[in-house]
Design a protein around this motif. Sequence first.
Motif, PDB file in Angstrom:
ATOM      1  N   ASP A 101      21.677  42.211  50.931  1.00  0.00           N
ATOM      2  CA  ASP A 101      22.658  42.376  49.851  1.00  0.00           C
ATOM      3  C   ASP A 101      22.410  43.694  49.125  1.00  0.00           C
ATOM      4  OD1 ASP A 101      23.778  39.896  50.401  1.00  0.00           O
ATOM      5  OD2 ASP A 101      22.358  38.849  49.091  1.00  0.00           O
ATOM      6  N   TYR A 102      23.514  44.331  48.696  1.00  0.00           N
ATOM      7  CA  TYR A 102      23.381  45.618  48.013  1.00  0.00           C
ATOM      8  C   TYR A 102      22.896  45.436  46.574  1.00  0.00           C
ATOM      9  CZ  TYR A 102      25.672  47.964  51.899  1.00  0.00           C
ATOM     10  OH  TYR A 102      25.956  48.471  53.137  1.00  0.00           O
ATOM     11  N   VAL A 103      22.071  46.355  46.157  1.00  0.00           N
ATOM     12  CA  VAL A 103      21.501  46.321  44.814  1.00  0.00           C
ATOM     13  C   VAL A 103      21.770  47.660  44.143  1.00  0.00           C
ATOM     14  CG1 VAL A 103      19.395  46.071  43.450  1.00  0.00           C
ATOM     15  CG2 VAL A 103      19.665  44.759  45.560  1.00  0.00           C
ATOM     16  N   MET A 104      22.463  47.627  43.012  1.00  0.00           N
ATOM     17  CA  MET A 104      22.676  48.855  42.253  1.00  0.00           C
ATOM     18  C   MET A 104      21.401  49.204  41.490  1.00  0.00           C
ATOM     19  SD  MET A 104      25.628  50.013  42.953  1.00  0.00           S
ATOM     20  CE  MET A 104      25.695  51.296  41.705  1.00  0.00           C
ATOM     21  N   VAL A 105      21.075  50.471  41.451  1.00  0.00           N
ATOM     22  CA  VAL A 105      19.821  50.914  40.855  1.00  0.00           C
ATOM     23  C   VAL A 105      20.095  51.749  39.612  1.00  0.00           C
ATOM     24  CG1 VAL A 105      17.671  52.155  41.255  1.00  0.00           C
ATOM     25  CG2 VAL A 105      18.782  50.947  43.153  1.00  0.00           C
ATOM     26  N   GLN A 106      19.475  51.379  38.501  1.00  0.00           N
ATOM     27  CA  GLN A 106      19.592  52.149  37.267  1.00  0.00           C
ATOM     28  C   GLN A 106      18.678  53.364  37.335  1.00  0.00           C
ATOM     29  OE1 GLN A 106      21.535  51.723  34.278  1.00  0.00           O
ATOM     30  NE2 GLN A 106      20.768  53.805  34.153  1.00  0.00           N
ATOM     31  N   THR A 107      19.239  54.533  37.083  1.00  0.00           N
ATOM     32  CA  THR A 107      18.450  55.755  37.120  1.00  0.00           C
ATOM     33  C   THR A 107      18.155  56.262  35.710  1.00  0.00           C
ATOM     34  OG1 THR A 107      20.456  57.102  37.293  1.00  0.00           O
ATOM     35  CG2 THR A 107      19.391  56.425  39.357  1.00  0.00           C
ATOM     36  N   GLU A 108      17.081  57.018  35.603  1.00  0.00           N
ATOM     37  CA  GLU A 108      16.692  57.621  34.332  1.00  0.00           C
ATOM     38  C   GLU A 108      16.406  59.092  34.539  1.00  0.00           C
ATOM     39  OE1 GLU A 108      13.362  55.414  32.881  1.00  0.00           O
ATOM     40  OE2 GLU A 108      14.556  53.677  32.291  1.00  0.00           O
ATOM     41  N   ILE A 109      16.616  59.862  33.500  1.00  0.00           N
ATOM     42  CA  ILE A 109      16.348  61.297  33.551  1.00  0.00           C
ATOM     43  C   ILE A 109      15.391  61.662  32.421  1.00  0.00           C
ATOM     44  CG2 ILE A 109      18.586  61.804  34.581  1.00  0.00           C
ATOM     45  CD1 ILE A 109      19.566  62.684  31.831  1.00  0.00           C
ATOM     46  N   SER A 110      14.829  62.838  32.495  1.00  0.00           N
ATOM     47  CA  SER A 110      13.906  63.281  31.447  1.00  0.00           C
ATOM     48  C   SER A 110      14.137  64.748  31.142  1.00  0.00           C
ATOM     49  CB  SER A 110      12.450  63.061  31.885  1.00  0.00           C
ATOM     50  OG  SER A 110      12.142  63.888  33.003  1.00  0.00           O
ATOM     51  N   GLY A 111      13.653  65.194  30.008  1.00  0.00           N
ATOM     52  CA  GLY A 111      13.780  66.586  29.616  1.00  0.00           C
ATOM     53  C   GLY A 111      13.363  66.787  28.178  1.00  0.00           C
ATOM     54  N   LYS A 112      13.313  68.038  27.769  1.00  0.00           N
ATOM     55  CA  LYS A 112      12.917  68.388  26.409  1.00  0.00           C
ATOM     56  C   LYS A 112      14.160  68.584  25.544  1.00  0.00           C
ATOM     57  CE  LYS A 112       9.904  71.543  23.823  1.00  0.00           C
ATOM     58  NZ  LYS A 112       9.009  72.722  23.924  1.00  0.00           N
ATOM     59  N   VAL A 113      14.172  67.953  24.383  1.00  0.00           N
ATOM     60  CA  VAL A 113      15.318  68.010  23.485  1.00  0.00           C
ATOM     61  C   VAL A 113      15.296  69.306  22.681  1.00  0.00           C
ATOM     62  CG1 VAL A 113      16.524  66.867  21.580  1.00  0.00           C
ATOM     63  CG2 VAL A 113      15.336  65.492  23.312  1.00  0.00           C
ATOM     64  N   ASP A 114      16.444  69.990  22.644  1.00  0.00           N
ATOM     65  CA  ASP A 114      16.520  71.207  21.824  1.00  0.00           C
ATOM     66  C   ASP A 114      17.686  71.199  20.841  1.00  0.00           C
ATOM     67  OD1 ASP A 114      18.775  71.673  23.337  1.00  0.00           O
ATOM     68  OD2 ASP A 114      18.211  73.703  23.946  1.00  0.00           O
TER      69      ASP A 114
END
Length: 255
Positions: free
Chosen positions: A185-198
């Motif tokens: 069965d297909y599973v949707m994957v939650q992605t996350e990103i990162s970075g420095k806030v300016d």
Amino acid sequence: MGYVDTTGVYLGQQEQRLAASNSPAKHDTSLDKDAFLSILVAQLTHQDPLNPMEDTDMTSQLAQFSSLEQLTSINKGITTLNDTMSKNDILTAVSFIGKEVKAEGYKVSLNKGNASTIYYGFGETVSSIKMNIYDSEGAIVRTVDLGSKEAGTYQYTWDGKDENGNVLADGQYGVGILGQDLKGDYVMVQTEISGKVDGVVSENGTQFLRLEDGRFINLLNVKEVVNPDASAGDGGGTSGEGDGTSGEGDGTSGA
């Protein structure tokens, strides 16, 4: 007595009356408590002495007036509360400037062949994972087979190349990950990103954090905040990940 209109034509009293009758009247589309009270007083003043308003009718209208006044006060209170909360949210968002954050998102930035890291995870074992990378127009420029994974959190750094091995132009790209569990069965994957806030941007009452590479993330989607110095040498806190290491068959490096 007549007058001269804006076109210079002299209008007599009859024409003035006709002009006035043809002018659209302005009407209020809402009834405030002052207007309600004026109507009630006028009704009491002009009622028929031989057939006065019933006590129940009077009580009903006064109750309506009281309800209207209370709703008006509540509405003003909610407006004030929203303004206060919005200001507090901006102050909270400003405190993120200069810090590294990780948040829900699906955008990666590409700068001189170097792409930002994407994070993803599973609560169960998955037998197959594929990552699609999209350009600004939504076209797939690269599909990466990430194999099977145990439950856990992982990270991946794209090498900035398309299916033919060509380095793509700098900019922002979308990422979508689709997995299959052990049953197929297909599973949707939650992605996350990162970075420095300016920077911080407020739009329609919602606060967005602007990262140094130009990406935006919703303040409410932030999952982790660290000081830049504390993140030095940090491998991202992931486990069992080999996708972004050198020598990987998918052509990535330096996760």
